[in-house]
Scaffold this active site. Structure first.
Site, PDB file in Angstrom:
ATOM      1  CG  ASP A  22      52.181  -7.978 -20.873  1.00  0.00           C
ATOM      2  OD1 ASP A  22      52.436  -7.655 -19.697  1.00  0.00           O
ATOM      3  OD2 ASP A  22      53.064  -8.115 -21.741  1.00  0.00           O
ATOM      4  CG  ASN A  24      47.843  -5.182 -15.389  1.00  0.00           C
ATOM      5  OD1 ASN A  24      47.268  -4.955 -16.441  1.00  0.00           O
ATOM      6  ND2 ASN A  24      47.475  -6.145 -14.570  1.00  0.00           N
ATOM      7  CG  HIS A  39      48.734  -5.747 -10.866  1.00  0.00           C
ATOM      8  ND1 HIS A  39      49.063  -6.184 -12.131  1.00  0.00           N
ATOM      9  CD2 HIS A  39      49.891  -5.747 -10.154  1.00  0.00           C
ATOM     10  CE1 HIS A  39      50.361  -6.449 -12.169  1.00  0.00           C
ATOM     11  NE2 HIS A  39      50.893  -6.189 -10.995  1.00  0.00           N
ATOM     12  CG  LEU A 133      32.128 -16.478 -20.359  1.00  0.00           C
ATOM     13  CD1 LEU A 133      32.633 -16.778 -21.766  1.00  0.00           C
ATOM     14  CD2 LEU A 133      32.510 -15.048 -19.969  1.00  0.00           C
ATOM     15  CG  LEU A 197      53.142 -17.779 -27.933  1.00  0.00           C
ATOM     16  CD1 LEU A 197      53.300 -19.124 -28.616  1.00  0.00           C
ATOM     17  CD2 LEU A 197      51.733 -17.239 -28.150  1.00  0.00           C
ATOM     18  CD  GLU A 209      43.877 -17.602 -37.406  1.00  0.00           C
ATOM     19  OE1 GLU A 209      44.591 -16.616 -37.669  1.00  0.00           O
ATOM     20  OE2 GLU A 209      43.904 -18.663 -38.058  1.00  0.00           O
TER      21      GLU A 209
HETATM   22  C1  FPP Z   1      50.600  -8.458 -16.521  1.00  0.00           C
HETATM   23  O1  FPP Z   1      50.981  -7.104 -16.486  1.00  0.00           O
HETATM   24  C2  FPP Z   1      49.504  -8.733 -15.610  1.00  0.00           C
HETATM   25  C3  FPP Z   1      49.560  -9.561 -14.525  1.00  0.00           C
HETATM   26  C4  FPP Z   1      50.771 -10.301 -14.132  1.00  0.00           C
HETATM   27  C5  FPP Z   1      48.418  -9.749 -13.623  1.00  0.00           C
HETATM   28  C6  FPP Z   1      47.057  -9.807 -14.229  1.00  0.00           C
HETATM   29  C7  FPP Z   1      46.054  -9.554 -13.155  1.00  0.00           C
HETATM   30  C8  FPP Z   1      44.966  -8.776 -13.261  1.00  0.00           C
HETATM   31  C9  FPP Z   1      44.538  -8.146 -14.498  1.00  0.00           C
HETATM   32  C10 FPP Z   1      44.140  -8.474 -12.079  1.00  0.00           C
HETATM   33  C11 FPP Z   1      43.345  -9.548 -11.462  1.00  0.00           C
HETATM   34  C12 FPP Z   1      42.716 -10.518 -12.362  1.00  0.00           C
HETATM   35  C13 FPP Z   1      41.528 -11.121 -12.183  1.00  0.00           C
HETATM   36  C14 FPP Z   1      41.187 -12.264 -13.031  1.00  0.00           C
HETATM   37  C15 FPP Z   1      40.518 -10.647 -11.198  1.00  0.00           C
HETATM   38  P1  FPP Z   1      52.476  -6.738 -16.073  1.00  0.00           P
HETATM   39  O2  FPP Z   1      52.503  -6.466 -14.614  1.00  0.00           O
HETATM   40  O3  FPP Z   1      53.407  -7.834 -16.517  1.00  0.00           O
HETATM   41  O4  FPP Z   1      52.704  -5.438 -16.887  1.00  0.00           O
HETATM   42  P2  FPP Z   1      54.093  -4.873 -17.472  1.00  0.00           P
HETATM   43  O5  FPP Z   1      54.586  -5.883 -18.472  1.00  0.00           O
HETATM   44  O6  FPP Z   1      53.697  -3.580 -18.086  1.00  0.00           O
HETATM   45  O7  FPP Z   1      55.025  -4.710 -16.294  1.00  0.00           O
END
Ligand code: FPP
Length: 248
Positions: A22, A24, A39, A133, A197, A209
């Site tokens: 979370d 991005n 992202h 993995l 969650l 945990e």
């Molecule tokens: C949450 O941050 C993140 C996502 C919804 C996307 C996760 C995707 C990646 C990390 C990139 C691609 C992944 C792989 C496996 C190659 P948010 O956008 O909800 O952030 P915010 O809460 O700050 O707005």
């Protein structure tokens, strides 16, 4: 000085680590760039985390990459995320191969665009004989969707007379989940300082945990994973028992 990795007890590594990636969007806002750049930088965090998990011998790593609720985001962001997924899978397959990583995906995959599913399947096939993995991507996933699906399938088996309602217990229910072949996560990490969650693996994390960190996902690196594992190793997991019972 002893590094964090050296402080980790290799005999007590969580078999399965699950991560809610979370922050991005907030990372992008802080850097004055569009959310999609957040992202993109998140992929670097994925790379480093996968590497770190392999190095310390984590067996399963599940990453929450896209939830069923994420479909409600602006179309432009959803499209950017889907493009990024295809790109990341394409670019990373070689590196994942070198690292002996196996790949699988859980979620309502039929909702994903065709090119994403195709790339994903190609990558899964390429990596299927690897023995290191197990990387699991949760895509178009939500725990309530998964539990509802499992219930529907079990109800159908009962209706057909293949199983009796008395056969239904926790173990059997688990077999109908998308994680049937995977041990439950022992450690759940969420980045960005949120304590939620978000509909992730609700059944499977009954005894996990939880580890929360303020680091935004694009800044997360394997050292942060080691920190979380080290913290995990210093907790007492009682599974409902008393502390005294554990040591007698
Ligand atoms: C949450 O941050 C993140 C996502 C919804 C996307 C996760 C995707 C990646 C990390 C990139 C691609 C992944 C792989 C496996 C190659 P948010 O956008 O909800 O952030 P915010 O809460 O700050 O707005």
């Amino acid at each position: 000085m002893e590094s964090l990795k050296e402080k980790i007890n290799i005999g007590k590594i969580p078999r399965h680590v699950a991560i809610i990636m979370d922050g991005n969007g907030r990372w992008a806002a802080r850097h004055g760039v569009e959310r999609s750049f957040g992202h993109e930088h998140g992929v670097e965090a994925v790379r480093s985390t996968v590497e770190g998990a392999g190095e310390i011998g984590v067996e399963y790593l599940t990453l929450y990459a896209f939830s069923t609720e994420n479909w409600k985001r602006p179309k432009s962001e959803v499209n950017a995320l889907m493009r990024l997924l295809v790109q990341a899978i394409e670019n990373e397959t070689g590196e994942l191969m070198k690292k002996n990583v196996r790949l699988s995906a859980i979620g309502d995959l039929k909702k994903l665009p065709r090119d994403v599913v195709q790339k994903l399947n190609e990558c899964i096939q390429t990596l299927e004989n690897n023995s290191g993995l197990n990387l699991i991507l949760a895509l178009s996933y939500s725990a309530k969707w998964e539990i509802t699906e499992a219930t529907r399938k079990i109800a159908s088996e009962v209706m057909k007379g293949n199983i009796s309602q008395n056969d239904i217990d926790e173990k059997m229910f688990g077999k109908y989940l998308t994680t049937a072949e995977i041990p439950d996560p022992e450690l759940l990490i969420r980045t960005s300082g949120e304590y939620r969650l978000s509909n992730f693996l609700l059944w499977q994390i009954a005894y996990a945990e939880m580890y929360f960190t303020d680091i935004l996902w694009p800044d997360f690196r394997k050292e942060n994973l080691f920190e979380a594992v080290f913290d995990f190793q210093n907790r007492e997991r009682r599974f409902g028992k008393t502390s005294e019972q554990l040591f007698t």
